[in-house]
Design a protein around this motif. Structure first.
Motif, mmCIF file in Angstrom:
data_model
loop_
_atom_site.group_PDB
_atom_site.id
_atom_site.type_symbol
_atom_site.label_atom_id
_atom_site.label_comp_id
_atom_site.label_asym_id
_atom_site.label_seq_id
_atom_site.Cartn_x
_atom_site.Cartn_y
_atom_site.Cartn_z
ATOM 1 N N LEU A 1 0.820 -1.215 0.000
ATOM 2 C CA LEU A 1 0.000 0.000 0.000
ATOM 3 C C LEU A 1 0.853 1.264 0.000
ATOM 4 O O LEU A 1 0.654 2.171 -0.810
ATOM 5 N N LEU A 2 1.821 1.331 0.912
ATOM 6 C CA LEU A 2 2.649 2.535 1.002
ATOM 7 C C LEU A 2 3.606 2.676 -0.173
ATOM 8 O O LEU A 2 4.092 3.786 -0.443
ATOM 9 N N VAL A 3 3.852 1.574 -0.858
ATOM 10 C CA VAL A 3 4.754 1.611 -2.011
ATOM 11 C C VAL A 3 3.992 1.954 -3.289
ATOM 12 O O VAL A 3 4.421 2.799 -4.086
ATOM 13 N N LYS A 4 2.865 1.300 -3.499
ATOM 14 C CA LYS A 4 2.084 1.521 -4.717
ATOM 15 C C LYS A 4 1.429 2.902 -4.734
ATOM 16 O O LYS A 4 1.269 3.505 -5.802
ATOM 17 N N LEU A 5 1.033 3.386 -3.575
ATOM 18 C CA LEU A 5 0.399 4.706 -3.498
ATOM 19 C C LEU A 5 1.449 5.723 -3.063
ATOM 20 O O LEU A 5 1.361 6.345 -2.000
ATOM 21 N N THR A 6 2.439 5.901 -3.881
ATOM 22 C CA THR A 6 3.572 6.759 -3.561
ATOM 23 C C THR A 6 3.140 8.202 -3.338
ATOM 24 O O THR A 6 2.416 8.779 -4.159
ATOM 25 N N ASP A 7 3.578 8.754 -2.215
ATOM 26 C CA ASP A 7 3.354 10.170 -1.864
ATOM 27 C C ASP A 7 1.904 10.514 -1.563
ATOM 28 O O ASP A 7 1.614 11.655 -1.201
ATOM 29 N N ASP A 8 0.986 9.580 -1.730
ATOM 30 C CA ASP A 8 -0.418 9.858 -1.421
ATOM 31 C C ASP A 8 -0.676 9.743 0.080
ATOM 32 O O ASP A 8 -0.109 8.859 0.754
ATOM 33 N N LYS A 9 -1.520 10.608 0.602
ATOM 34 C CA LYS A 9 -1.992 10.462 1.974
ATOM 35 C C LYS A 9 -3.135 9.449 1.975
ATOM 36 O O LYS A 9 -4.067 9.568 1.182
ATOM 37 N N ILE A 10 -3.046 8.462 2.863
ATOM 38 C CA ILE A 10 -3.958 7.319 2.845
ATOM 39 C C ILE A 10 -4.804 7.318 4.116
ATOM 40 O O ILE A 10 -4.280 7.450 5.226
ATOM 41 N N VAL A 11 -6.118 7.163 3.943
ATOM 42 C CA VAL A 11 -7.029 7.078 5.089
ATOM 43 C C VAL A 11 -7.837 5.792 4.971
ATOM 44 O O VAL A 11 -8.461 5.532 3.941
ATOM 45 N N ILE A 12 -7.808 4.984 6.027
ATOM 46 C CA ILE A 12 -8.600 3.755 6.081
ATOM 47 C C ILE A 12 -9.707 3.944 7.118
ATOM 48 O O ILE A 12 -9.434 4.104 8.310
ATOM 49 N N PHE A 13 -10.948 3.968 6.647
ATOM 50 C CA PHE A 13 -12.111 4.055 7.530
ATOM 51 C C PHE A 13 -12.558 2.635 7.865
ATOM 52 O O PHE A 13 -12.873 1.855 6.966
ATOM 53 N N ILE A 14 -12.585 2.301 9.131
ATOM 54 C CA ILE A 14 -13.022 0.979 9.579
ATOM 55 C C ILE A 14 -14.419 1.111 10.166
ATOM 56 O O ILE A 14 -14.602 1.666 11.252
ATOM 57 N N ASP A 15 -15.413 0.626 9.449
ATOM 58 C CA ASP A 15 -16.804 0.766 9.859
ATOM 59 C C ASP A 15 -17.336 -0.538 10.450
ATOM 60 O O ASP A 15 -16.795 -1.618 10.182
ATOM 61 N N GLU A 16 -18.397 -0.434 11.242
ATOM 62 C CA GLU A 16 -19.042 -1.593 11.892
ATOM 63 C C GLU A 16 -18.028 -2.392 12.699
ATOM 64 O O GLU A 16 -18.018 -3.625 12.679
ATOM 65 N N ILE A 17 -17.191 -1.698 13.448
ATOM 66 C CA ILE A 17 -16.145 -2.371 14.219
ATOM 67 C C ILE A 17 -16.732 -3.304 15.271
ATOM 68 O O ILE A 17 -16.098 -4.276 15.675
ATOM 69 N N ASP A 18 -17.967 -3.033 15.706
ATOM 70 C CA ASP A 18 -18.574 -3.874 16.738
ATOM 71 C C ASP A 18 -18.830 -5.292 16.263
ATOM 72 O O ASP A 18 -19.050 -6.192 17.075
ATOM 73 N N SER A 19 -18.803 -5.530 14.944
ATOM 74 C CA SER A 19 -19.013 -6.895 14.446
ATOM 75 C C SER A 19 -17.896 -7.828 14.877
ATOM 76 O O SER A 19 -18.089 -9.044 14.936
ATOM 77 N N ILE A 20 -16.734 -7.294 15.227
ATOM 78 C CA ILE A 20 -15.632 -8.157 15.658
ATOM 79 C C ILE A 20 -15.903 -8.776 17.025
ATOM 80 O O ILE A 20 -15.260 -9.761 17.406
ATOM 81 N N LEU A 21 -16.866 -8.224 17.759
ATOM 82 C CA LEU A 21 -17.196 -8.781 19.070
ATOM 83 C C LEU A 21 -17.830 -10.155 18.958
ATOM 84 O O LEU A 21 -17.890 -10.899 19.945
ATOM 85 N N SER A 22 -18.306 -10.518 17.761
ATOM 86 C CA SER A 22 -18.935 -11.824 17.562
ATOM 87 C C SER A 22 -17.937 -12.890 17.120
ATOM 88 O O SER A 22 -18.307 -14.053 16.986
ATOM 89 N N LEU A 23 -16.695 -12.516 16.896
ATOM 90 C CA LEU A 23 -15.693 -13.491 16.470
ATOM 91 C C LEU A 23 -15.354 -14.427 17.622
ATOM 92 O O LEU A 23 -15.321 -14.018 18.787
ATOM 93 N N TYR A 24 -15.083 -15.685 17.299
ATOM 94 C CA TYR A 24 -14.780 -16.655 18.345
ATOM 95 C C TYR A 24 -13.301 -16.619 18.736
ATOM 96 O O TYR A 24 -12.897 -17.232 19.725
ATOM 97 N N PHE A 25 -12.480 -15.902 17.978
ATOM 98 C CA PHE A 25 -11.056 -15.810 18.284
ATOM 99 C C PHE A 25 -10.728 -14.372 18.681
ATOM 100 O O PHE A 25 -11.412 -13.425 18.280
ATOM 101 N N PRO A 26 -9.698 -14.164 19.500
ATOM 102 C CA PRO A 26 -9.357 -12.810 19.965
ATOM 103 C C PRO A 26 -8.808 -11.946 18.841
ATOM 104 O O PRO A 26 -8.109 -12.434 17.952
ATOM 105 N N ILE A 27 -9.106 -10.658 18.909
ATOM 106 C CA ILE A 27 -8.623 -9.742 17.872
ATOM 107 C C ILE A 27 -7.890 -8.543 18.503
ATOM 108 O O ILE A 27 -7.729 -7.505 17.845
ATOM 109 N N ASP A 28 -7.442 -8.705 19.742
ATOM 110 C CA ASP A 28 -6.672 -7.633 20.366
ATOM 111 C C ASP A 28 -5.451 -7.281 19.530
ATOM 112 O O ASP A 28 -5.045 -6.110 19.460
ATOM 113 N N ASP A 29 -4.858 -8.292 18.897
ATOM 114 C CA ASP A 29 -3.668 -8.055 18.077
ATOM 115 C C ASP A 29 -3.967 -7.091 16.935
ATOM 116 O O ASP A 29 -3.111 -6.280 16.557
#
Length: 416
Positions: free
Chosen positions: A108-136
């Protein structure tokens, strides 16, 4: 546009990690879309990572992490620039989190050279239903910000998280959480000066749109979903009246000073009375179901709920709240008679002397207590005598318990 829109746009534009965690129907998706659009106009490369699209049931950790990488690969239009299947297989000896990290740094940082990158993570509460930990995963978000001191390329990368949760729900480890280095964006109800688009939408429908919108906000406390629902109800009522009447003007004339009475009738007839059958699109039933879904916890939640209702002044209008959570079979005979009396009404009566006539007094509210025609102020907009459906001036002292947090996330209460 609310103050939160400006805060989010400025903070993300400055490279800050931001999070918008609030109850449902508070405009989180709208603020995400608006902020993304504004940033893209400024040359930012943006992508939205919808966690509900990846899934949370019957999914393995590898599928989940590969799903994130795939969404980023597609969202940033890298389909023709890298063979994702081959790339993923080349790093099969690494952990899934390392592969995600390598994708960000080496692709990502290589292909999008010099671009400012923003990742919006939506519906984050859906991870609470995962059976494995996602603290990492959340710790990795923090890692990306810490890497700015080592690799300046990470200064071009920014995250914003949205969902119905609290930081404590998502990650308990304070040493690894990204939320203590981020900026919390608080979503409040719309104020009158922020709701001008609603007033513009009522122009040509009612004679005094500003006053009508003010009364709508007094009832909703500025809650975005209910704001729009009430405005749509007003529009529908006025349009139906124009079709059925023989009057030349399509504008409903409400004499100055009678807007409160007219809006109150709309609220009573189309939201409070027989609310379960009129709750479309579903909103109030979702709140009720979330509170009552766990039988072991429901008693504790309702206990807190009762304390809030009995506080002086209460945080929520008892006339609305008691109807929302009481099973239909518990209604008294008097309430049933009142419901039957109003069951055939199609349009809310206009307050005399409004055009179209109407009844002299508003109908009784199901589940109300005493004379509710002149309620006390519970903290509505502009000092109105209406009791907001959700927020008010009173309540109980917060202690950040799981039960209080759940009531806030349900959308029924607001934290002062």
């Amino acid at each position: 546009m609310r103050q939160a829109d400006k805060q989010l746009y400025q903070a993300v534009g400055a490279g800050q990690f931001c999070y918008v965690l609030n109850s449902r129907q508070m405009g989180k998706s709208s603020i995400l879309v608006r902020t993304r659009h504004l940033l893209q106009q400024q040359g930012y490369r943006c992508s939205t990572l919808d966690m509900s699209r990846i899934g949370s049931e019957n999914i393995s950790p590898e599928q989940w992490y590969k799903g994130i990488v795939t969404e980023l690969w597609r969202g940033f239009n890298l389909l023709g620039k890298i063979n994702l299947k081959t790339w993923w297989r080349d790093f099969e000896d690494l952990s899934f989190l390392q592969r995600l990290g390598n994708f960000i740094e080496d692709v990502l940082l290589v292909k999008l050279t010099d671009d400012k990158i923003v990742i919006f993570i939506d519906e984050i509460d859906s991870i609470l239903s995962l059976y494995f930990p996602i603290d990492d995963f959340l710790a990795w978000v923090r890692f990306c910000y810490n890497q700015r001191y080592i690799n300046t390329e990470y200064n071009r990368l920014t995250f914003a998280i949205f969902g119905v949760a609290t930081p404590r729900d998502l990650i308990a480890d304070k040493k690894r959480t990204p939320f203590n280095i981020g900026t919390a964006i608080e979503l409040q109800g719309f104020q009158l000066h922020e709701a001008q688009p609603l007033a513009l939408g009522l122009e040509g429908k009612v004679s005094n749109p500003q006053a009508v919108v003010k009364e709508i906000l007094a009832w909703t406390g500025g809650q975005p979903f209910l704001n729009q629902k009430l405005c749509q109800l007003v529009t529908r009522i006025v349009e139906k009246r124009a079709i059925e009447s023989e009057e030349i003007s399509d504008v409903l004339t409400i004499p100055p000073g009678h807007e409160a009475f007219w809006v109150e009738n709309v609220v009573r007839q189309y939201i409070i009375q027989k609310w379960e059958s009129q709750d479309e699109p579903e909103h109030l039933r979702t709140i009720r179901d979330r509170i009552l879904c766990n039988s072991e916890r429901a008693a504790r939640l309702l206990g807190i709920y009762q304390q809030i209702l009995q506080s002086d002044p209460p945080l929520i209008s008892s006339r609305f709240a008691s109807e929302l959570l009481r099973p239909p079979r518990s209604r008294g005979a008097g309430e049933q008679r009142r419901e039957t009396h109003n069951s055939d009404a199609d349009d809310p009566p206009l307050a005399p002397p409004c055009q179209g006539g109407g009844q002299e007094e508003p109908p009784a509210v199901l589940g109300g207590r005493g004379d509710l025609r002149r309620p006390r102020c519970f903290g509505g907009q502009g000092g109105s005598e209406k009791a907001p459906l959700f927020w008010g001036a009173g309540g109980i002292e917060t202690d950040d318990s799981k039960e209080q947090t759940e009531l806030i996330l349900s959308g029924l209460f607001g934290k002062k």
